[in-house]
Design an enzyme around this catalytic site. Structure first.
Site, mmCIF file in Angstrom:
data_model
loop_
_atom_site.group_PDB
_atom_site.id
_atom_site.type_symbol
_atom_site.label_atom_id
_atom_site.label_comp_id
_atom_site.label_asym_id
_atom_site.label_seq_id
_atom_site.Cartn_x
_atom_site.Cartn_y
_atom_site.Cartn_z
ATOM 1 N N PRO A 1 0.821 -1.220 0.000
ATOM 2 C CA PRO A 1 0.000 0.000 0.000
ATOM 3 C C PRO A 1 0.852 1.267 0.000
ATOM 4 C CG PRO A 1 -0.235 -1.219 2.073
ATOM 5 C CD PRO A 1 0.651 -2.035 1.191
ATOM 6 N N GLU B 1 1.783 -5.857 7.548
ATOM 7 C CA GLU B 1 2.511 -5.738 8.817
ATOM 8 C C GLU B 1 3.954 -5.378 8.559
ATOM 9 O OE1 GLU B 1 1.780 -9.338 10.997
ATOM 10 O OE2 GLU B 1 -0.017 -8.451 11.882
ATOM 11 N N ARG C 1 -3.852 -8.799 -19.894
ATOM 12 C CA ARG C 1 -4.846 -8.487 -20.931
ATOM 13 C C ARG C 1 -4.342 -7.479 -21.949
ATOM 14 N NH1 ARG C 1 -8.550 -5.053 -20.703
ATOM 15 N NH2 ARG C 1 -10.287 -6.482 -20.967
ATOM 16 N N ASP D 1 -10.792 0.365 -24.546
ATOM 17 C CA ASP D 1 -11.141 0.361 -23.128
ATOM 18 C C ASP D 1 -10.893 1.715 -22.503
ATOM 19 O OD1 ASP D 1 -12.193 -2.077 -22.510
ATOM 20 O OD2 ASP D 1 -10.276 -3.007 -22.015
HETATM 21 C C1 4F9 Z 1 -0.934 -4.150 -1.601
HETATM 22 C C2 4F9 Z 1 -2.690 -3.116 -0.382
HETATM 23 C C3 4F9 Z 1 -1.240 -3.360 -2.674
HETATM 24 C C4 4F9 Z 1 -2.954 -2.329 -1.494
HETATM 25 C C5 4F9 Z 1 -0.330 -5.736 0.754
HETATM 26 C C6 4F9 Z 1 -1.415 -5.770 2.606
HETATM 27 C C7 4F9 Z 1 -1.670 -4.035 -0.447
HETATM 28 C C8 4F9 Z 1 -1.348 -4.876 0.682
HETATM 29 N N1 4F9 Z 1 -2.232 -2.467 -2.592
HETATM 30 N N2 4F9 Z 1 -2.016 -4.892 1.831
HETATM 31 N N3 4F9 Z 1 -0.413 -6.287 1.964
#
Ligand code: 4F9
Length: 251
Positions: free
Chosen positions: A89, A116, A154, A169
Site C-alpha cells: 500500500p 505488517e 490483458r 477500453d
Molecule cells: C498491496 C494493499 C497493494 C494495497 C499488501 C497488505 C496491499 C497490501 N495495494 N495490503 N499487503
C-alpha cells in the site's frame, strides 16, 4: 509474457489464474505464470518466513533471506525479470500506464508482501518497485498480485480476443467508457437511446464520444487533463459545460 509470483499462499493465487481471460492466455501459451511457495526458499526445519521486528512493536516482519533466495532461483531458472514488484500500500498506484510499462518488460516477478511489514532491505535491494492497488489494507499482497497480473496480461497481444476492445477500453483512451446496451431495445419501459439502433455509424460514434466525455466530466474530471482530446472533443466539452451551467442555473 512471463510472471513469477512469490507468496506464502500459493493455492490462493493459482486457482483464479486458470479462469477467464488470463486462463485463456495461459492455455494459448501467450502468458506463462509460475507461482512459487516462499516456504520452499527457507532453510530451517520449520520453514519460517517472518520474525519479530527489531526495536519491538506488534506484528511480524517478512524475513529477507527467503525472498532473496526466491528471486535468485527465478533468475537462474527463468532469466532475469525486467521488474521485481513488491505489492504494497506504500507504493505508487497501479494505472493503465504502469500496466503497459510492465507488459513491455516481458518478464515480471511479483512478491506478495503483507502490510505488517517486509524487511526494508527487500524494498531497497531486491524489489525494483512497489505497487499499490488502492488505499486500503489487504490481509496480504496475493489479491494485489492477481490484480496486477490480470491488468498486465490483458494488454499482451492476443490474450483478449478482440484487440479493438482493448485499445478502446477506458483508461486506454484516457476517458471513461460510454454506456453500452444490448437487446431488447425496450425492457420494462426502459429504452435504449434511439441513435444506437438507428444504424447511422457516424452518429453512433459521435454519440458515444460525447457520452464518454460527459461521464468523464461528471465523475473523473481530472482525467480530461491528461487524455488526448481533439478539437471536436473540446467543442463537445464546452457544450456539455454550458449545458451544466444552464441546468445549474435552472435549479
Ligand atoms: C498491496 C494493499 C497493494 C494495497 C499488501 C497488505 C496491499 C497490501 N495495494 N495490503 N499487503
Amino acid at each position: 509474457m512471463k510472471f513469477d509470483i512469490v507468496t506464502i499462499f500459493p493455492e490462493m493465487v493459482k486457482a483464479p489464474l486458470t479462469e477467464g481471460i488470463v486462463g485463456r492466455g495461459i492455455e494459448r501459451g501467450l502468458v506463462d505464470v509460475r507461482v512459487h511457495d516462499l516456504r520452499d526458499f527457507t532453510t530451517d526445519r520449520h520453514k519460517v518466513v517472518d520474525d519479530v521486528p527489531f526495536g519491538g512493536g506488534p506484528g511480524m516482519v517478512m524475513k529477507p533471506e527467503p525472498l532473496f533466495r526466491a528471486v535468485e532461483t527465478i533468475r537462474a531458472d527463468r532469466g532475469a525479470p525486467g521488474a521485481v514488484v513488491l505489492t504494497s500500500p506504500d507504493g505508487p498506484p497501479l494505472t493503465h500506464a504502469v500496466a503497459e510499462r510492465l507488459r513491455d518488460l516481458k518478464h515480471v516477478a511479483v512478491l506478495c508482501g503483507r502490510y505488517e511489514g517486509v524487511d526494508e532491505r527487500v524494498r531497497q535491494h531486491l524489489a525494483t518497485e512497489e505497487i499499490s492497488i488502492g488505499d486500503y489494507v489487504l490481509s496480504g499482497g496475493e489479491l494485489a498480485a492477481l490484480v496486477i497480473v490480470d491488468a498486465v496480461a490483458r494488454l499482451v497481444p492476443g490474450v483478449v480476443g478482440d484487440a479493438e476492445s482493448v485499445s478502446r477500453d477506458s483508461f486506454a483512451t484516457g476517458l471513461l467508457d460510454f454506456p453500452q446496451y444490448t437487446r431488447p431495445a425496450e425492457f420494462e419501459g426502459m429504452v435504449v437511446p434511439p441513435v444506437l439502433v438507428s444504424g447511422h455509424h457516424g452518429e453512433i460514434e459521435r454519440w458515444r464520444r460525447r457520452a464518454a466525455l460527459a461521464r468523464t466530466l461528471e465523475r473523473r474530471p481530472e482525467l480530461l487533463e491528461t487524455s488526448a482530446l481533439t478539437a471536436e472533443d473540446r467543442r463537445l466539452l464546452k457544450e456539455l459545460l454550458e449545458e451544466r451551467e444552464r441546468k445549474g442555473a435552472a435549479q
